[in-house]
Design a protein around this motif. Structure first.
Motif, mmCIF file in Angstrom:
data_model
loop_
_atom_site.group_PDB
_atom_site.id
_atom_site.type_symbol
_atom_site.label_atom_id
_atom_site.label_comp_id
_atom_site.label_asym_id
_atom_site.label_seq_id
_atom_site.Cartn_x
_atom_site.Cartn_y
_atom_site.Cartn_z
ATOM 1 N N GLN A 120 0.802 -1.208 0.000
ATOM 2 C CA GLN A 120 0.000 0.000 0.000
ATOM 3 C C GLN A 120 0.841 1.267 0.000
ATOM 4 N N VAL A 121 1.897 1.279 0.794
ATOM 5 C CA VAL A 121 2.702 2.485 0.934
ATOM 6 C C VAL A 121 3.918 2.367 0.040
ATOM 7 N N MET A 122 3.946 3.086 -1.050
ATOM 8 C CA MET A 122 5.055 3.015 -2.016
ATOM 9 C C MET A 122 6.112 4.029 -1.613
ATOM 10 N N VAL A 123 7.114 3.536 -0.924
ATOM 11 C CA VAL A 123 8.244 4.377 -0.548
ATOM 12 C C VAL A 123 9.447 3.931 -1.339
ATOM 13 N N ARG A 124 10.395 4.810 -1.470
ATOM 14 C CA ARG A 124 11.597 4.477 -2.230
ATOM 15 C C ARG A 124 12.819 4.859 -1.411
ATOM 16 N N ARG A 134 20.712 8.026 7.789
ATOM 17 C CA ARG A 134 19.329 7.935 7.336
ATOM 18 C C ARG A 134 19.064 6.654 6.553
ATOM 19 N N SER A 135 19.967 5.722 6.611
ATOM 20 C CA SER A 135 19.857 4.530 5.774
ATOM 21 C C SER A 135 18.649 3.684 6.120
ATOM 22 N N SER A 136 18.135 3.789 7.358
ATOM 23 C CA SER A 136 17.005 2.963 7.757
ATOM 24 C C SER A 136 15.685 3.727 7.720
ATOM 25 N N VAL A 137 15.693 4.922 7.175
ATOM 26 C CA VAL A 137 14.488 5.750 7.145
ATOM 27 C C VAL A 137 13.989 5.882 5.713
ATOM 28 N N ALA A 138 12.690 5.720 5.536
ATOM 29 C CA ALA A 138 12.101 5.750 4.201
ATOM 30 C C ALA A 138 11.829 7.176 3.742
ATOM 31 N N ILE A 139 11.895 7.368 2.436
ATOM 32 C CA ILE A 139 11.508 8.639 1.824
ATOM 33 C C ILE A 139 10.100 8.464 1.247
ATOM 34 N N PHE A 140 9.160 9.253 1.744
ATOM 35 C CA PHE A 140 7.778 9.165 1.293
ATOM 36 C C PHE A 140 7.523 10.147 0.152
ATOM 37 N N ASP A 141 6.691 9.738 -0.754
ATOM 38 C CA ASP A 141 6.238 10.645 -1.801
ATOM 39 C C ASP A 141 5.205 11.613 -1.217
ATOM 40 N N TYR A 142 5.300 12.853 -1.607
ATOM 41 C CA TYR A 142 4.386 13.863 -1.081
ATOM 42 C C TYR A 142 2.936 13.532 -1.433
ATOM 43 N N GLU A 143 2.706 13.037 -2.646
ATOM 44 C CA GLU A 143 1.346 12.700 -3.073
ATOM 45 C C GLU A 143 0.741 11.621 -2.185
ATOM 46 N N LEU A 144 1.576 10.690 -1.752
ATOM 47 C CA LEU A 144 1.094 9.626 -0.882
ATOM 48 C C LEU A 144 0.658 10.185 0.476
ATOM 49 N N LEU A 145 1.457 11.071 1.045
ATOM 50 C CA LEU A 145 1.106 11.673 2.330
ATOM 51 C C LEU A 145 -0.116 12.571 2.204
ATOM 52 N N GLU A 146 -0.219 13.249 1.088
ATOM 53 C CA GLU A 146 -1.383 14.110 0.851
ATOM 54 C C GLU A 146 -2.660 13.281 0.783
ATOM 55 N N ALA A 147 -2.578 12.128 0.118
ATOM 56 C CA ALA A 147 -3.745 11.254 0.018
ATOM 57 C C ALA A 147 -4.083 10.643 1.372
ATOM 58 N N ALA A 148 -3.058 10.244 2.143
ATOM 59 C CA ALA A 148 -3.292 9.584 3.425
ATOM 60 C C ALA A 148 -3.895 10.526 4.458
ATOM 61 N N TYR A 214 10.395 10.386 6.023
ATOM 62 C CA TYR A 214 10.313 11.834 5.876
ATOM 63 C C TYR A 214 10.050 12.174 4.413
ATOM 64 N N CYS A 215 9.762 13.453 4.199
ATOM 65 C CA CYS A 215 9.514 13.934 2.843
ATOM 66 C C CYS A 215 9.949 15.393 2.761
ATOM 67 N N ILE A 216 10.624 15.733 1.676
ATOM 68 C CA ILE A 216 11.001 17.117 1.382
ATOM 69 C C ILE A 216 10.317 17.510 0.083
ATOM 70 N N ARG A 221 8.544 20.581 4.772
ATOM 71 C CA ARG A 221 9.241 19.454 5.384
ATOM 72 C C ARG A 221 8.232 18.612 6.166
ATOM 73 N N LEU A 222 8.297 17.296 5.990
ATOM 74 C CA LEU A 222 7.349 16.412 6.656
ATOM 75 C C LEU A 222 8.090 15.245 7.310
ATOM 76 N N LEU A 223 7.676 14.900 8.516
ATOM 77 C CA LEU A 223 8.198 13.748 9.243
ATOM 78 C C LEU A 223 7.041 12.796 9.548
ATOM 79 N N VAL A 224 7.267 11.504 9.335
ATOM 80 C CA VAL A 224 6.220 10.502 9.515
ATOM 81 C C VAL A 224 6.605 9.608 10.691
ATOM 82 N N TYR A 225 5.696 9.537 11.693
ATOM 83 C CA TYR A 225 5.954 8.754 12.898
ATOM 84 C C TYR A 225 4.911 7.648 13.051
ATOM 85 N N GLU A 226 5.223 6.725 13.943
ATOM 86 C CA GLU A 226 4.236 5.726 14.317
ATOM 87 C C GLU A 226 3.068 6.420 15.012
#
Length: 446
Positions: A120-124, A134-148, A214-216, A221-226
């Motif tokens: 469901q969550v397409m991160v790259r 930052r090797s263990s942290v995902a980069i989220f697409d802005y469109e995905l966060l906007e939709a969520a 996170y997402c830039i 700037r956006l940070l995604v937490y549990e």
């Protein structure tokens, strides 16, 4: 593999049969030759003269047999070599396919461990933009966060945190997360963003918030937490419920969780880390009221000085006196803030109380509480009414004594957070993470 064994057995069986036939033929030839040699010369007849011819025929037959055995060996070796080559290619293909499959499963496991389902969550993972921290942290697409977050709608707004707004994000039916959004980040906000991203991408502890990614996006700037379903300790204590869900033992459990998180930062991080912004709003609670530290934008390494460079924390009332006066910052600064949090858990009061009279100034909780805490006759009367008369008075006195030590003006008089933790653990029931054995419910007659 079974086919290979069957083929080998068949070849060897054929060779054994041919060898036995060869032996039998040689025996017949030898027999005839011996008979011919044993017969007397006086009985020699023209018919016996044909025996050498018969022996010659036998020898020719033996040569044919050798040729057949040689041909059979060549054919068997060729078939066996081809079969081994085929099996080797098959094994290599299968091994490669299994390795690729394991690699995909491992990636899915890592994504699941970070709380982000791959379906469901397409991160790259952009390694070119991600350093070792930052090797263990995902980069989220802005469109995905906007939709969520339904385009960061007001219905998903969970309030402010630091310099940004926090939103609830739903990625699928099961996964919820929180997104902190900083619009048009100023240089100071961007510094806090980078600071928090760098620290939280390294830290893994049960009492520290987990950063999913996170997402830039332009200046945003956006940070995604549990997701922490019970919100902040400030909301629970001073919100609509006014602390009604927080029993005495639950408050002590929260205090122990916070102390464990601070102990990890002070004792186990390399270099040691000072949170520097500990307050009720930065203590988050999950569905089981497990407490986790959040908001690491102001965190610094222990021993940092010069307050002009690193600035004050968000709420000055939590800041230790020595930092305000001299700019000194150590792990004892976090201990002071922890003492203030402990006072709020005991009293159920806001950090600063406004007096009814307009002539009186705002009075901090620390100054107001100190006389009450050191007087055992007055202490039970100033405890939060929600938990009043629900605890053993000895435990109440012990917690009050810990709070008094933590908020001492002189840093050297304050205990280490490890000592604070060991003082509180025996007061928390074992089922809540402490070591207290509760034999029967506490009487409300105290």
């Amino acid at each position: 593999m079974n086919l290979l064994l069957l083929l080998i057995c068949t070849i060897w069986f054929s060779l054994i049969v041919d060898a036995r036939l060869e032996k039998a033929t040689l025996s017949n030839i030898s027999g005839h030759l011996l008979l011919a040699e044993e017969e007397p010369t006086s009985h020699f007849s023209p018919m016996d003269a044909q025996s050498p011819g018969n022996s010659e025929v036998k020898i020719v037959h033996h040569q044919d047999l050798n040729k057949r055995v040689l041909i059979a060996l060549i054919v068997a070796s060729t078939v066996l070599g081809g079969l081994l080559l085929f099996l080797s290619c098959g094994w290599i293909y299968r091994h490669k396919k299994l390795r690729d499959s394991n690699g995909k499963n491992r990636m899915k496991t890592e994504e699941a461990a970070e709380g982000v389902p791959s379906s469901q969550v397409m991160v790259r993972y952009n390694t070119s933009r991600m350093g070792s921290r930052r090797s263990s942290v995902a980069i989220f697409d802005y469109e995905l966060l906007e939709a969520a977050t339904n385009k960061f709608s007001q219905s998903n707004d969970l309030g402010e945190s630091g310099s940004g707004h926090v939103y609830k994000a739903r990625f699928d039916e099961k996964l919820l997360a929180t997104v902190k959004k900083l619009d048009d980040a100023l240089p100071d906000d961007e510094r806090k963003f980078d600071n928090e991203l760098n620290w939280l991408s390294q830290i893994r502890h049960q009492n520290i918030i987990k950063l999913l990614g996170y997402c830039i996006h332009g200046k945003t700037r956006l940070l995604v937490y549990e997701m922490m379903r019970n919100g902040s300790l400030e909301t629970q204590l001073h919100g609509p419920t006014q602390g009604s869900a927080l029993t005495w033992h639950l408050r002590l459990k929260i205090a122990v969780d916070v102390a464990r998180g601070l102990e990890y930062l002070h004792e186990h991080c390399n270099p040691p880390l000072v949170h520097r912004d500990l307050q009720l709003s930065n203590i988050l609670l999950d569905s089981n009221f497990n407490a986790k530290l959040s908001n690491f934008g102001l965190a610094v390494t222990s021993g940092t000085e010069n307050k002009d460079n690193i600035g004050l924390s968000g709420t000055a009332a939590y800041v230790a006196p020595e930092y305000i006066l001299d700019g000194k910052l150590t792990d004892k600064s976090d201990v002071y803030a922890f003492g203030v949090v402990l006072l709020e858990l005991l009293m159920g009061r806001k950090l600063v109380e406004n007096k009814a009279s307009a002539e009186t100034e705002n009075q901090s909780l620390v100054k107001w509480a100190m006389p009450q805490l050191i007087d055992r006759t007055r202490l039970p009367n100033v405890v939060d009414h929600v938990i009043r008369n629900t605890m053993d008075l000895k435990h109440l006195y012990q917690v009050a004594a810990v709070a008094v030590l933590c908020v001492q003006p002189e840093p050297s008089y304050r205990p280490l957070i490890t000592d604070v933790l060991h003082s509180l653990i025996p007061l928390v029931p074992a089922e809540l993470g402490g070591s207290l054995r509760v034999m029967e419910p506490v009487s409300s007659s105290h």
